[in-house]
Design a protein around this motif. Sequence first.
Motif, PDB file in Angstrom:
ATOM      1  N   TYR A 406       0.825  -1.210   0.000  1.00  0.00           N
ATOM      2  CA  TYR A 406       0.000   0.000   0.000  1.00  0.00           C
ATOM      3  C   TYR A 406       0.862   1.264   0.000  1.00  0.00           C
ATOM      4  CZ  TYR A 406      -3.963  -3.051   1.087  1.00  0.00           C
ATOM      5  OH  TYR A 406      -4.927  -4.028   1.052  1.00  0.00           O
ATOM      6  N   LEU A 407       1.943   1.246   0.782  1.00  0.00           N
ATOM      7  CA  LEU A 407       2.826   2.413   0.833  1.00  0.00           C
ATOM      8  C   LEU A 407       3.490   2.649  -0.525  1.00  0.00           C
ATOM      9  CD1 LEU A 407       4.551   2.044   4.332  1.00  0.00           C
ATOM     10  CD2 LEU A 407       2.913   3.802   3.613  1.00  0.00           C
ATOM     11  N   VAL A 408       3.956   1.559  -1.146  1.00  0.00           N
ATOM     12  CA  VAL A 408       4.574   1.688  -2.470  1.00  0.00           C
ATOM     13  C   VAL A 408       3.553   2.203  -3.488  1.00  0.00           C
ATOM     14  CG1 VAL A 408       5.593   0.411  -4.392  1.00  0.00           C
ATOM     15  CG2 VAL A 408       6.338  -0.056  -2.055  1.00  0.00           C
ATOM     16  N   ALA A 409       2.331   1.668  -3.427  1.00  0.00           N
ATOM     17  CA  ALA A 409       1.287   2.101  -4.353  1.00  0.00           C
ATOM     18  C   ALA A 409       0.972   3.584  -4.165  1.00  0.00           C
ATOM     19  CB  ALA A 409       0.030   1.261  -4.171  1.00  0.00           C
ATOM     20  N   ALA A 413       1.704   6.510  -6.796  1.00  0.00           N
ATOM     21  CA  ALA A 413       0.576   7.342  -7.219  1.00  0.00           C
ATOM     22  C   ALA A 413       0.891   8.819  -7.029  1.00  0.00           C
ATOM     23  CB  ALA A 413      -0.680   6.955  -6.443  1.00  0.00           C
ATOM     24  N   ALA A 414       1.510   9.150  -5.893  1.00  0.00           N
ATOM     25  CA  ALA A 414       1.858  10.560  -5.623  1.00  0.00           C
ATOM     26  C   ALA A 414       2.868  11.069  -6.646  1.00  0.00           C
ATOM     27  CB  ALA A 414       2.416  10.689  -4.212  1.00  0.00           C
ATOM     28  N   VAL A 415       3.891  10.246  -6.924  1.00  0.00           N
ATOM     29  CA  VAL A 415       4.878  10.642  -7.932  1.00  0.00           C
ATOM     30  C   VAL A 415       4.216  10.787  -9.301  1.00  0.00           C
ATOM     31  CG1 VAL A 415       6.966   9.907  -9.145  1.00  0.00           C
ATOM     32  CG2 VAL A 415       6.795   9.610  -6.675  1.00  0.00           C
ATOM     33  N   SER A 416       3.275   9.884  -9.597  1.00  0.00           N
ATOM     34  CA  SER A 416       2.584   9.934 -10.888  1.00  0.00           C
ATOM     35  C   SER A 416       1.761  11.207 -11.028  1.00  0.00           C
ATOM     36  CB  SER A 416       1.685   8.713 -11.053  1.00  0.00           C
ATOM     37  OG  SER A 416       2.448   7.529 -11.087  1.00  0.00           O
ATOM     38  N   VAL A 417       1.171  11.643  -9.907  1.00  0.00           N
ATOM     39  CA  VAL A 417       0.411  12.905  -9.958  1.00  0.00           C
ATOM     40  C   VAL A 417       1.334  14.057 -10.352  1.00  0.00           C
ATOM     41  CG1 VAL A 417      -0.841  14.584  -8.556  1.00  0.00           C
ATOM     42  CG2 VAL A 417      -1.360  12.142  -8.335  1.00  0.00           C
ATOM     43  N   LEU A 418       2.550  14.047  -9.800  1.00  0.00           N
ATOM     44  CA  LEU A 418       3.523  15.080 -10.186  1.00  0.00           C
ATOM     45  C   LEU A 418       3.845  14.984 -11.674  1.00  0.00           C
ATOM     46  CD1 LEU A 418       6.015  14.888  -7.161  1.00  0.00           C
ATOM     47  CD2 LEU A 418       4.209  16.588  -7.563  1.00  0.00           C
ATOM     48  N   GLY A 419       3.969  13.748 -12.169  1.00  0.00           N
ATOM     49  CA  GLY A 419       4.228  13.562 -13.597  1.00  0.00           C
ATOM     50  C   GLY A 419       3.078  14.041 -14.446  1.00  0.00           C
ATOM     51  N   ILE A 420       1.851  13.736 -13.998  1.00  0.00           N
ATOM     52  CA  ILE A 420       0.671  14.158 -14.752  1.00  0.00           C
ATOM     53  C   ILE A 420       0.601  15.676 -14.835  1.00  0.00           C
ATOM     54  CG2 ILE A 420      -1.860  14.219 -14.669  1.00  0.00           C
ATOM     55  CD1 ILE A 420      -1.738  11.348 -13.590  1.00  0.00           C
ATOM     56  N   PRO A 656      -7.578  -0.913  -8.772  1.00  0.00           N
ATOM     57  CA  PRO A 656      -6.261  -1.257  -9.316  1.00  0.00           C
ATOM     58  C   PRO A 656      -6.054  -0.713 -10.732  1.00  0.00           C
ATOM     59  CG  PRO A 656      -7.274  -3.169  -8.287  1.00  0.00           C
ATOM     60  CD  PRO A 656      -8.322  -2.113  -8.356  1.00  0.00           C
ATOM     61  N   ASN A 657      -7.110  -0.720 -11.521  1.00  0.00           N
ATOM     62  CA  ASN A 657      -6.959  -0.218 -12.894  1.00  0.00           C
ATOM     63  C   ASN A 657      -6.852   1.299 -12.933  1.00  0.00           C
ATOM     64  OD1 ASN A 657      -7.150  -2.653 -14.743  1.00  0.00           O
ATOM     65  ND2 ASN A 657      -8.943  -2.961 -13.452  1.00  0.00           N
ATOM     66  N   ILE A 762       2.463  -2.581 -15.944  1.00  0.00           N
ATOM     67  CA  ILE A 762       1.980  -2.042 -14.672  1.00  0.00           C
ATOM     68  C   ILE A 762       0.773  -2.827 -14.167  1.00  0.00           C
ATOM     69  CG2 ILE A 762       0.976  -0.010 -13.563  1.00  0.00           C
ATOM     70  CD1 ILE A 762       2.614   1.693 -15.562  1.00  0.00           C
ATOM     71  N   THR A 763      -0.082  -3.278 -15.102  1.00  0.00           N
ATOM     72  CA  THR A 763      -1.302  -3.970 -14.674  1.00  0.00           C
ATOM     73  C   THR A 763      -1.005  -5.281 -13.975  1.00  0.00           C
ATOM     74  OG1 THR A 763      -3.541  -4.543 -15.421  1.00  0.00           O
ATOM     75  CG2 THR A 763      -1.735  -5.343 -16.768  1.00  0.00           C
ATOM     76  N   ASN A 764       0.179  -5.868 -14.232  1.00  0.00           N
ATOM     77  CA  ASN A 764       0.561  -7.068 -13.487  1.00  0.00           C
ATOM     78  C   ASN A 764       0.783  -6.745 -12.020  1.00  0.00           C
ATOM     79  OD1 ASN A 764       0.579  -9.304 -15.333  1.00  0.00           O
ATOM     80  ND2 ASN A 764       2.279  -8.325 -16.385  1.00  0.00           N
ATOM     81  N   PHE A 765       1.379  -5.595 -11.750  1.00  0.00           N
ATOM     82  CA  PHE A 765       1.522  -5.146 -10.367  1.00  0.00           C
ATOM     83  C   PHE A 765       0.144  -4.883  -9.756  1.00  0.00           C
ATOM     84  CE2 PHE A 765       1.313  -1.302  -7.720  1.00  0.00           C
ATOM     85  CZ  PHE A 765       1.995  -1.745  -6.593  1.00  0.00           C
TER      86      PHE A 765
END
Length: 819
Positions: A406-409, A413-420, A656-657, A762-765
Amino acid sequence: MWSKLALFVIKNRRLLLGLLAVITVFMAWQARKVEMTYDFAQVVSPDDPDMVYFQRFKKTFGEDGNVLVLGMQDSSIYRLGNFNELRTLTDTLAKVPGVSGVLSVTKLPKLTKDTTNQSFSAAPIFRNFPQTQAELDSLMRVVNQQEFYKGQLISPRTGATLLALTMDPKFLNSSKRQAVMNQILVHAEQFTKKTGIRLHYAGLPYVRSTMTSKVASEMKFFVLLTVLMMAVTLFMFFRTWSAVVFPILVVLIVVIWCVGSMVLMGYKINLLTGLIPSILIVIGIPNCTYLLSRYHYDYRKSGNQMLAMTRVIRKIGLVTLMNNTTTAIGFFVFCFTNIAILYQFGLVATINIFVAFIISFIMIPAVFTYLPPPTPKQLEHLEAKPLTKLLEFFDHLVLERRGTVYLVALGLAAVSVLGIMKIESVSYMVDDLPKESSVNSDLKFFEQHFNGVMPLEIVIDTGKKQGIMKLKNLEKIDRFEKFLRTQPVLTTPVSIVTFLKASTQAFYNDDPAYYRLPDNSEKNFILSYLSHSRTKADSLPATAQAPAGGVMVGKLIRSFTDSTGQRARISLKIADIGSHNLDTLINYKIQPQIQEIFNGTGMTVKLTGTTILFTKGNEYLIDMLKESLAIAFVLVGLVVLILFRSVRAVFFTLLPNFVTLLLTGGLMGFFGIPLKPSTALIFSIALGIDGDNSIHLLAKFRQEMALNGQRVRAAISTTLSEAGTSMIYTSIVLFLGFSVFAFSEFGGTKALGLLMSASLLITNFSNLILLPCLLVSFEHGKDENINQTSIRHYDEQYHEEDDDLELNLDRMKKGDLGA
């Protein structure tokens, strides 16, 4: 239902194969009629006010995007021999079918004053072609005195010159266009060989022709490459050629049906629909691998081909149909738009995804029950030994390290928001072609020497008949044009004002100092001359060819003003600066000047043209695709709700998706991939494809919950070990299949391949780690009543003895079922 369907397919397999063969022959006959589209995609609704205005503009002033330009920068062109070759090239190109006119230095007309008829006429500067270098130099001095052409045909800064070819729209929008373009290029190459002068090509006709040719060639290339990639993958999995040949045959039949269906629906191949055959191969192969894997598994248990294949259809028919349904949803959502190119893409893909399902569920059982049974060596892949350790590691993470997951996810997600947040929404007219392509390099040539070649039109409406010819209105337009000349991304404007300036220069015997608007004392004389010239043009029959002299002058006037003299056209070319910079130019530079100059005059100014509509269309398209993604989430959630009758199941599927799409968006931002139509559509497609794994794992988990006394941890472990292998195999197939698009020359297609491949990793994760963690954390096992009859269709391990009784094992002999 599925048991009856299984018996029907096996018993009537010979008839069904024959029926498939007949339909495939019919579809192949239709597919040979398929055509490429020769228009830029109409991504703006026909009812949109800007589109309506643009169509009205074209009826009044003609096409704005039908000019092909050939440019050169070489001082040797003004040597007599090379100049003569330029004249020959100009004359030759003028005779090419589909070319309605050619303007070059060798055919340059200039306005002359006809005092006898009190009118202006257009006379060629090179009436008698020069015989010596001195004569050529003298005539070139006359050319350089024509202020009207500076920045249009000759660059005053660099000395570059160009040929402008006006293309017949009837040829541009038909299959004849490529032949016309080929003839032009052949003649141009001959000119280069003779003179050593390099030619550059640009203009919408050239861009459209180049992109159309590349779409056709890439469609064939990707079909072949995808087939090869899938063949290698299948052989690695099954180690037998029969498991390679027949699945490939299945998807090739699907491709034939796909192209045939496009013809039957009246669609043509464009940049998007050209991708569908390859996408269908990638999506269709997992159906076949799933069927064959289950067939091998059940054959190993029963030792009976007919029974094993019947069980396959019974046990995985519904789940495979639902998987195909969620995949189809990713494409079907595009049918909710009123954009033709997206609607066609979505409809054709959706229909043929289900076609792929039907064909695979007929051909694979029918063919493989005729073939010899699999050997022990061919069944070795069922052990999936290379994946055992990986799946055990996933099981450890899910059962023992959920907090870490959960922490990694959350961190990703937080890093991805910065990327977005770094993603820019920008598109270009030649967006999809690589920067190093000849089209882009030639485009840079014209932007460097002439500021650009993309059409931009401005219409001035005075609100009164003959209002354009009022001097105060002309002075306002002239002031506006002076501002436009200061913009480095715009060419010198051409309008009735520039034409009047050329007329004043001609009235004063071609003196460049008089290239200006007439003053009050001169206005009546010059307008009288122009009026007589226009009268000649108006009296010319509509079918008259290539007017000359005074008639030509009248034609030029008529191309810059409407028949009432109320509206005038300012025609420019603009660099391909991208939608963001274009929006800044229009809203923060041009519009304020319009307000300052024309406010209170009663005159209205409207920007239009292909470039404006293309940019607006892309912005509109991106908004539509965002809505499509939201619809896709709703539809996938609805499918899950119908299947599992549980709101929690919807949550377990979509979360997850959503994380997968979030991480994919983050990759876009960090790798500088802009949001544009070709990349925005990836998210809906990815959601549909990634949702398959969620449904597959959730269905297996539900079954294991029932078989393990609703013990969540035991059910998860069994689910990962048994369903994980097929999920990873499917992801590998899809990953390799979509990765072939990374070889595309089109930026959007390349982004589709890279981002879809990333999404599948990513979907495998998401589905093999995060989703099981959510199930362990929130599924308590005793809160819901598991409906055994609904979930048995998803089972991969339920007891077959009951089936044996229902299906009557004694009848599962080849002779009894029509073999």
